[in-house]
Enzyme design. Structure first.
Site, PDB file in Angstrom:
ATOM      1  CG  ASP A   1     -19.175 -24.440   9.491  1.00 14.89           C
ATOM      2  OD1 ASP A   1     -18.997 -25.114   8.461  1.00 14.89           O
ATOM      3  OD2 ASP A   1     -18.652 -24.741  10.575  1.00 14.89           O
TER       4      ASP A   1
ATOM      5  CB  CYS B   1     -22.590  -9.597  27.354  1.00 17.80           C
ATOM      6  SG  CYS B   1     -22.332 -10.861  26.093  1.00 17.80           S
TER       7      CYS B   1
ATOM      8  CB  CYS C   1     -19.920  -9.784  31.612  1.00 18.05           C
ATOM      9  SG  CYS C   1     -18.656 -11.078  31.617  1.00 18.05           S
TER      10      CYS C   1
ATOM     11  CB  CYS D   1     -14.949 -12.990  26.275  1.00 19.35           C
ATOM     12  SG  CYS D   1     -16.004 -11.591  25.809  1.00 19.35           S
TER      13      CYS D   1
ATOM     14  CB  CYS E   1      -8.744 -12.469  24.114  1.00 19.88           C
ATOM     15  SG  CYS E   1      -8.075 -12.911  22.492  1.00 19.88           S
TER      16      CYS E   1
ATOM     17  CB  CYS F   1      -8.535 -15.067  16.546  1.00 22.06           C
ATOM     18  SG  CYS F   1      -9.493 -16.432  17.241  1.00 22.06           S
TER      19      CYS F   1
ATOM     20  CB  CYS G   1      -8.063 -20.582  21.294  1.00 20.95           C
ATOM     21  SG  CYS G   1      -7.931 -19.719  22.885  1.00 20.95           S
TER      22      CYS G   1
ATOM     23  CB  CYS H   1     -13.237 -15.758  24.105  1.00 21.41           C
ATOM     24  SG  CYS H   1     -13.826 -16.639  22.641  1.00 21.41           S
TER      25      CYS H   1
ATOM     26  CB  CYS I   1     -18.691 -17.000  28.596  1.00 24.23           C
ATOM     27  SG  CYS I   1     -20.382 -16.362  28.437  1.00 24.23           S
TER      28      CYS I   1
END
Length: 389
Positions: A141, A196, A199, A202, A206, A222, A249, A252, A256
């Site tokens: 990352d 998903c 659904c 999330c 949030c 966010c 956080c 979300c 799930c």
């Protein structure tokens, strides 16, 4: 018995090194480039200017600008789920919530050495076949790669509506890494017929309305961005919505349905040795000087934001708590060496005063509301099969 392919050898070696998921995909430009450009054009990256730098955008569009002649990307995933925070701690407003990826050591310290070892193995095996040096690049990352797109193409999972990579049997608590190489490898298949469905848990859950549409995150709203990436003042209208989150956080991901299949990681480095690594007492945090901060978070991802931003976040959480017990510490914070801490402490003191006067703050009165239309059903009544159909 057929000889084991190089891709199979690489996958086996990656698992031997401790990675839970591994796959291979060609290094062609990924299909999410147009969506990425549109995301940048709307300013959803906030103050993360490095993401919009022209040279970085070009590299994300074409990995050959990172490693000339690149042919393949080896993608790995590491389960970091440390288990759930005890319910009593999660509900305690006098404690700060920390995203569970940061309960243990900095994951870069775990992943990069192992990825580099994997790259050496790949280079040696590929060199024997190609009769030449095979170049590699390793990223965790930190590079200009659309890592979730490559991971999905390599079969590590699918990108969910919360913009996270989700594995159907592990959920989304995954660290991702890549090895780029200028050698053709047999690709592993991508996952199909999984996603998903209908659904939207999330999006509905949030706290700040940052998921403005399926697969679209406005980072400026966010909580992870506000507590980690944002270097300055947190917008006042968003502060009441942050609750007691002080570093990242998990909402979300926690809500799930796929997360119910997750199992705690077997890697002890990512587990909390003490409860205060997951939910520290806010008043204790405000007493830390620079030396105490460095000692406490020396090997933690939290060290990257520094004492000032962590205490900024803690004062917001104290303001949301609104308890008179916080007044002395917040009053002392008005004289903190960091102006950032001073301003947020003043805001928090005002919140405590309002609660004491019986006019507790109503977050809806101070925010830019995000109205959402659901399907008329309670999300808790959805079955897994219904939501993911």
């Amino acid at each position: 018995m057929a000889a084991m392919s190089l891709t199979q050898q690489i996958c086996n070696r990656a698992r031997d090194l401790g990675f839970d998921l591994v796959g291979v995909t060609p290094a062609h430009p990924v299909p999410y480039v147009d969506a990425y450009r549109a995301w940048l054009a709307r300013g959803y990256h906030g103050e993360m200017g490095y993401m919009a730098r022209p040279d970085r955008v070009e590299r994300r569009e074409d990995p050959a600008k990172i490693l000339p002649g690149v042919r393949s990307v080896v993608c790995v995933g590491l389960n970091y789920f440390p288990g759930d925070v005890p319910a009593d701690l999660a509900r305690d407003p006098s404690r700060g919530r920390i995203s569970n990826y940061a309960w243990g050591i900095d994951y870069h310290d775990w992943m990069i050495p192992r990825l580099e070892e994997l790259a050496r193995f790949i280079g040696a095996q590929a060199r024997a076949r190609a009769g030449r040096e095979v170049r590699t690049r390793v990223y965790v990352d930190t590079g200009p790669l659309l890592e979730r797109a490559y991971a999905a193409a390599a079969g590590l999972g699918f990108v969910g509506k919360n913009a996270c990579l989700i594995h159907p049997r592990m959920g989304s608590y995954l660290f991702l890494g890549q090895v780029l190489l200028d050698f053709d490898l047999e690709p592993t298949p991508a996952m199909t017929n999984v996603g998903c469905g209908t659904c939207t848990r999330c999006i509905e859950a949030c706290p700040t309305g940052a998921l403005i549409a399926p697969y679209v995150l406005d980072a400026r709203r966010c909580i992870s961005y506000l507590t980690i990436e944002l270097k300055g003042h947190i917008p006042p209208q968003l502060r009441p919505l942050m609750g007691n989150w002080i570093y990242g956080c998990d909402v979300c991901q926690t809500v799930c349905p796929w997360q119910r299949f997750a199992r705690p990681t077997s890697e002890p480095s990512f587990h909390a040795e003490r409860l205060d690594q997951a939910a520290p007492l806010l008043l204790e945090l405000l007493e830390m000087d620079e030396g105490a901060f460095r000692q406490r978070y020396e090997r933690s991802p939290i060290s990257r934001i520094g004492r000032g931003r962590l205490l900024r976040n803690a004062t917001v959480a104290l303001g949301n708590w609104g308890d008179v017990q916080a007044q002395p510490a917040l009053t002392r914070a008005l004289a903190d060496p960091e102006p950032l801490v001073q301003e947020h402490a003043a805001w928090a003191l005002d919140c405590v005063r309002k609660v004491g006067e019986g006019s507790s703050q109503d977050p809806e009165s101070d925010q830019d509301p995000h109205e959402r239309e659901g399907d008329g059903r309670d999300p808790q009544e959805h079955t897994l099969g219904d939501e993911l159909a």
